[in-house]
Design a protein around this motif. Structure first.
Motif, mmCIF file in Angstrom:
data_model
loop_
_atom_site.group_PDB
_atom_site.id
_atom_site.type_symbol
_atom_site.label_atom_id
_atom_site.label_comp_id
_atom_site.label_asym_id
_atom_site.label_seq_id
_atom_site.Cartn_x
_atom_site.Cartn_y
_atom_site.Cartn_z
ATOM 1 N N ASP A 149 -2.455 -1.256 -2.267
ATOM 2 C CA ASP A 149 -2.744 -2.037 -1.063
ATOM 3 C C ASP A 149 -4.097 -1.630 -0.519
ATOM 4 O O ASP A 149 -4.868 -0.945 -1.201
ATOM 5 C CB ASP A 149 -1.614 -1.908 -0.027
ATOM 6 C CG ASP A 149 -1.522 -0.511 0.594
ATOM 7 O OD1 ASP A 149 -2.354 0.370 0.264
ATOM 8 O OD2 ASP A 149 -0.626 -0.297 1.417
ATOM 9 N N ASP A 150 -4.401 -2.024 0.716
ATOM 10 C CA ASP A 150 -5.729 -1.764 1.255
ATOM 11 C C ASP A 150 -5.914 -0.339 1.745
ATOM 12 O O ASP A 150 -7.003 0.026 2.200
ATOM 13 C CB ASP A 150 -6.041 -2.757 2.384
ATOM 14 C CG ASP A 150 -5.034 -2.694 3.515
ATOM 15 O OD1 ASP A 150 -3.991 -2.022 3.372
ATOM 16 O OD2 ASP A 150 -5.285 -3.319 4.564
ATOM 17 N N ARG A 151 -4.866 0.501 1.672
ATOM 18 C CA ARG A 151 -4.988 1.876 2.129
ATOM 19 C C ARG A 151 -4.822 2.901 1.017
ATOM 20 O O ARG A 151 -5.228 4.047 1.165
ATOM 21 C CB ARG A 151 -3.943 2.157 3.215
ATOM 22 C CG ARG A 151 -4.133 1.333 4.475
ATOM 23 C CD ARG A 151 -3.197 1.792 5.565
ATOM 24 N NE ARG A 151 -3.112 0.823 6.647
ATOM 25 C CZ ARG A 151 -2.298 0.935 7.679
ATOM 26 N NH1 ARG A 151 -1.491 1.972 7.775
ATOM 27 N NH2 ARG A 151 -2.277 0.004 8.622
ATOM 28 N N ALA A 152 -4.159 2.525 -0.049
ATOM 29 C CA ALA A 152 -3.934 3.476 -1.142
ATOM 30 C C ALA A 152 -4.102 2.764 -2.479
ATOM 31 O O ALA A 152 -3.716 1.605 -2.631
ATOM 32 C CB ALA A 152 -2.540 4.090 -1.044
ATOM 33 N N SER A 153 -4.666 3.473 -3.434
ATOM 34 C CA SER A 153 -4.911 2.879 -4.749
ATOM 35 C C SER A 153 -3.655 2.795 -5.586
ATOM 36 O O SER A 153 -3.638 2.156 -6.642
ATOM 37 C CB SER A 153 -5.975 3.694 -5.498
ATOM 38 O OG SER A 153 -5.596 5.061 -5.563
ATOM 39 N N ASP A 154 -2.591 3.436 -5.113
ATOM 40 C CA ASP A 154 -1.332 3.418 -5.852
ATOM 41 C C ASP A 154 -0.187 3.473 -4.850
ATOM 42 O O ASP A 154 -0.114 4.391 -4.029
ATOM 43 C CB ASP A 154 -1.275 4.615 -6.799
ATOM 44 C CG ASP A 154 -0.314 4.396 -7.954
ATOM 45 O OD1 ASP A 154 -0.768 4.432 -9.105
ATOM 46 O OD2 ASP A 154 0.888 4.196 -7.699
ATOM 47 N N ILE A 155 0.720 2.495 -4.897
ATOM 48 C CA ILE A 155 1.887 2.452 -4.023
ATOM 49 C C ILE A 155 3.132 2.350 -4.899
ATOM 50 O O ILE A 155 3.160 1.602 -5.878
ATOM 51 C CB ILE A 155 1.857 1.221 -3.087
ATOM 52 C CG1 ILE A 155 0.625 1.263 -2.179
ATOM 53 C CG2 ILE A 155 3.131 1.144 -2.249
ATOM 54 C CD1 ILE A 155 0.663 2.321 -1.118
ATOM 55 N N GLY A 156 4.170 3.097 -4.547
ATOM 56 C CA GLY A 156 5.391 3.034 -5.328
ATOM 57 C C GLY A 156 6.568 3.564 -4.541
ATOM 58 O O GLY A 156 6.531 3.639 -3.301
ATOM 59 N N PHE A 157 7.605 3.942 -5.265
ATOM 60 C CA PHE A 157 8.822 4.407 -4.611
ATOM 61 C C PHE A 157 9.366 5.663 -5.275
ATOM 62 O O PHE A 157 9.316 5.819 -6.495
ATOM 63 C CB PHE A 157 9.901 3.318 -4.636
ATOM 64 C CG PHE A 157 9.654 2.240 -3.620
ATOM 65 C CD1 PHE A 157 10.131 2.354 -2.330
ATOM 66 C CD2 PHE A 157 8.894 1.127 -3.959
ATOM 67 C CE1 PHE A 157 9.873 1.371 -1.389
ATOM 68 C CE2 PHE A 157 8.632 0.141 -3.024
ATOM 69 C CZ PHE A 157 9.129 0.262 -1.729
ATOM 70 N N LEU A 158 9.876 6.542 -4.422
ATOM 71 C CA LEU A 158 10.638 7.711 -4.843
ATOM 72 C C LEU A 158 12.067 7.409 -4.402
ATOM 73 O O LEU A 158 12.420 7.631 -3.252
ATOM 74 C CB LEU A 158 10.086 8.967 -4.156
ATOM 75 C CG LEU A 158 10.561 10.322 -4.691
ATOM 76 C CD1 LEU A 158 10.156 10.496 -6.146
ATOM 77 C CD2 LEU A 158 9.991 11.451 -3.840
ATOM 78 N N GLY A 159 12.846 6.812 -5.295
ATOM 79 C CA GLY A 159 14.125 6.270 -4.864
ATOM 80 C C GLY A 159 13.869 5.083 -3.958
ATOM 81 O O GLY A 159 13.210 4.116 -4.349
ATOM 82 N N THR A 160 14.330 5.177 -2.708
ATOM 83 C CA THR A 160 14.063 4.105 -1.739
ATOM 84 C C THR A 160 12.940 4.462 -0.775
ATOM 85 O O THR A 160 12.605 3.664 0.098
ATOM 86 C CB THR A 160 15.338 3.814 -0.923
ATOM 87 O OG1 THR A 160 15.792 5.029 -0.297
ATOM 88 C CG2 THR A 160 16.452 3.268 -1.808
ATOM 89 N N MET A 161 12.368 5.644 -0.939
ATOM 90 C CA MET A 161 11.293 6.071 -0.037
ATOM 91 C C MET A 161 9.938 5.557 -0.515
ATOM 92 O O MET A 161 9.560 5.797 -1.665
ATOM 93 C CB MET A 161 11.242 7.594 0.081
ATOM 94 C CG MET A 161 10.091 8.103 0.945
ATOM 95 S SD MET A 161 10.024 9.908 1.018
ATOM 96 C CE MET A 161 11.306 10.208 2.220
ATOM 97 N N PRO A 162 9.186 4.868 0.359
ATOM 98 C CA PRO A 162 7.857 4.387 -0.029
ATOM 99 C C PRO A 162 6.858 5.534 -0.107
ATOM 100 O O PRO A 162 6.800 6.388 0.782
ATOM 101 C CB PRO A 162 7.501 3.411 1.093
ATOM 102 C CG PRO A 162 8.256 3.918 2.287
ATOM 103 C CD PRO A 162 9.530 4.491 1.740
ATOM 104 N N VAL A 163 6.084 5.544 -1.171
ATOM 105 C CA VAL A 163 5.146 6.645 -1.413
ATOM 106 C C VAL A 163 3.786 6.092 -1.806
ATOM 107 O O VAL A 163 3.690 5.113 -2.554
ATOM 108 C CB VAL A 163 5.675 7.571 -2.537
ATOM 109 C CG1 VAL A 163 4.625 8.605 -2.949
ATOM 110 C CG2 VAL A 163 6.952 8.283 -2.086
#
Length: 294
Positions: free
Chosen positions: A135-149
């Motif tokens: 997204d516009d704030r991080a070059s990589d967005i994903g999930f650790l289980g259900t937690m956004p990271v």
């Protein structure tokens, strides 16, 4: 959740973003109904916190793989009944609800020593982290289980002195994080539940350790105020694994690495064709409880 999805789609369209979608394909609801069993992950009941509020229960998936000491503290205090009948003493609309203080003043804690902050960790240590976009704030967005990271991309390794690519939980709605004083290592028993997106102010500054996976409506009913005129109490805080068999529930989350999750994102217009997440905090990993999709 539907409001979040509608907002994300509207924002993308108004900005002229080409959002990935399949107009003739199945709806998001149909995708979840058709998802094979292998697309679902059973959450360990040992890592599900059950917070009973006057409006109903709230289920939280805890992530000891990111914040082991903090999750251990939450479990210990919950099992001791420490949180029972404590109040949410600081509740700011659109921001967060803070509780976990036995004095109800925001100045108290447990008899255990304070915890060292855990704000960023090496991505390599998070074996279950699943990247899904950017997204516009991080070059990589994903999930650790259900937690956004959020994370740096692995390609950054050659530019870093430590050769460790950093990853950190995002303070999105429904995320739980430890409260602290000015000292970054002063977290003890108090925690807060996010109402809004405050990634810019809180990420990499506070230790996030879980996310609400059921009962968001009950969280929204916590009375506001600093302090509230009528503070909302935590009636009980327990670990799912400790509940009587008749009260335990089988909780499953959609695997972020599954094709169903990717298709669900596209069907909800939450991700563009080139992997850009329109509103990262509006993405809530789907959950089903005792076979029923929430």
């Amino acid at each position: 959740m539907k409001k979040f999805l509608a907002f994300a789609a509207a924002a993308a369209l108004s900005a002229g973003v080409a959002v990935a979608q399949d107009q003739e394909g199945p709806s998001p609801e149909e995708l979840l109904e058709r998802a094979p069993d292998r697309a679902w992950r059973t959450i360990d009941p040992e890592n599900i916190l059950v917070i009973d509020l006057p409006s109903g229960p709230v289920l939280v998936e805890m992530r000891p793989d990111f914040a082991p000491k903090h999750v251990e503290r939450i479990k210990t205090l919950s099992r001791q009944g420490f949180y029972n009948n404590t109040i949410f003493h600081r509740v700011i609309d659109g921001f967060m609800a803070q509780g976990g203080d036995p004095t109800g003043t925001g100045k108290g804690g447990s008899d255990y020593p304070n915890l060292q902050g855990r704000f960023v960790t090496a991505r390599e240590e998070l074996s279950e982290y699943v990247p899904i976009g950017r997204d516009d704030r991080a070059s990589d967005i994903g999930f650790l289980g259900t937690m956004p990271v959020a994370s740096q991309t692995p390609s950054m390794k050659e530019f870093l002195k430590t050769e460790e690519v950093g990853a950190w939980p995002m303070h999105c709605p429904g995320v739980l994080s430890m409260a602290r004083a000015g000292d970054p290592n002063s977290a003890n028993s108090q925690f807060f539940i996010m109402f809004g997106d405050n990634r810019r102010g809180l990420d990499q500054q506070y230790t996030a350790w879980g996310r609400v996976i059921d009962g968001e409506r009950n969280v929204r009913r916590i009375n506001r105020g600093e302090p509230p005129e009528r503070p909302t109490p935590i009636l009980r805080a327990r670990i799912m694994a400790d509940l009587p068999p008749e009260e335990q529930k089988t909780v499953e989350a959609l695997r972020a690495e599954s094709e169903t999750f990717k298709a669900w994102l596209r069907a909800n217009r939450l991700i563009t064709d080139d992997g850009f997440l329109v509103d990262s905090c509006s993405v809530h990993v789907p959950v089903r409880i005792d076979g029923e999709i929430g």
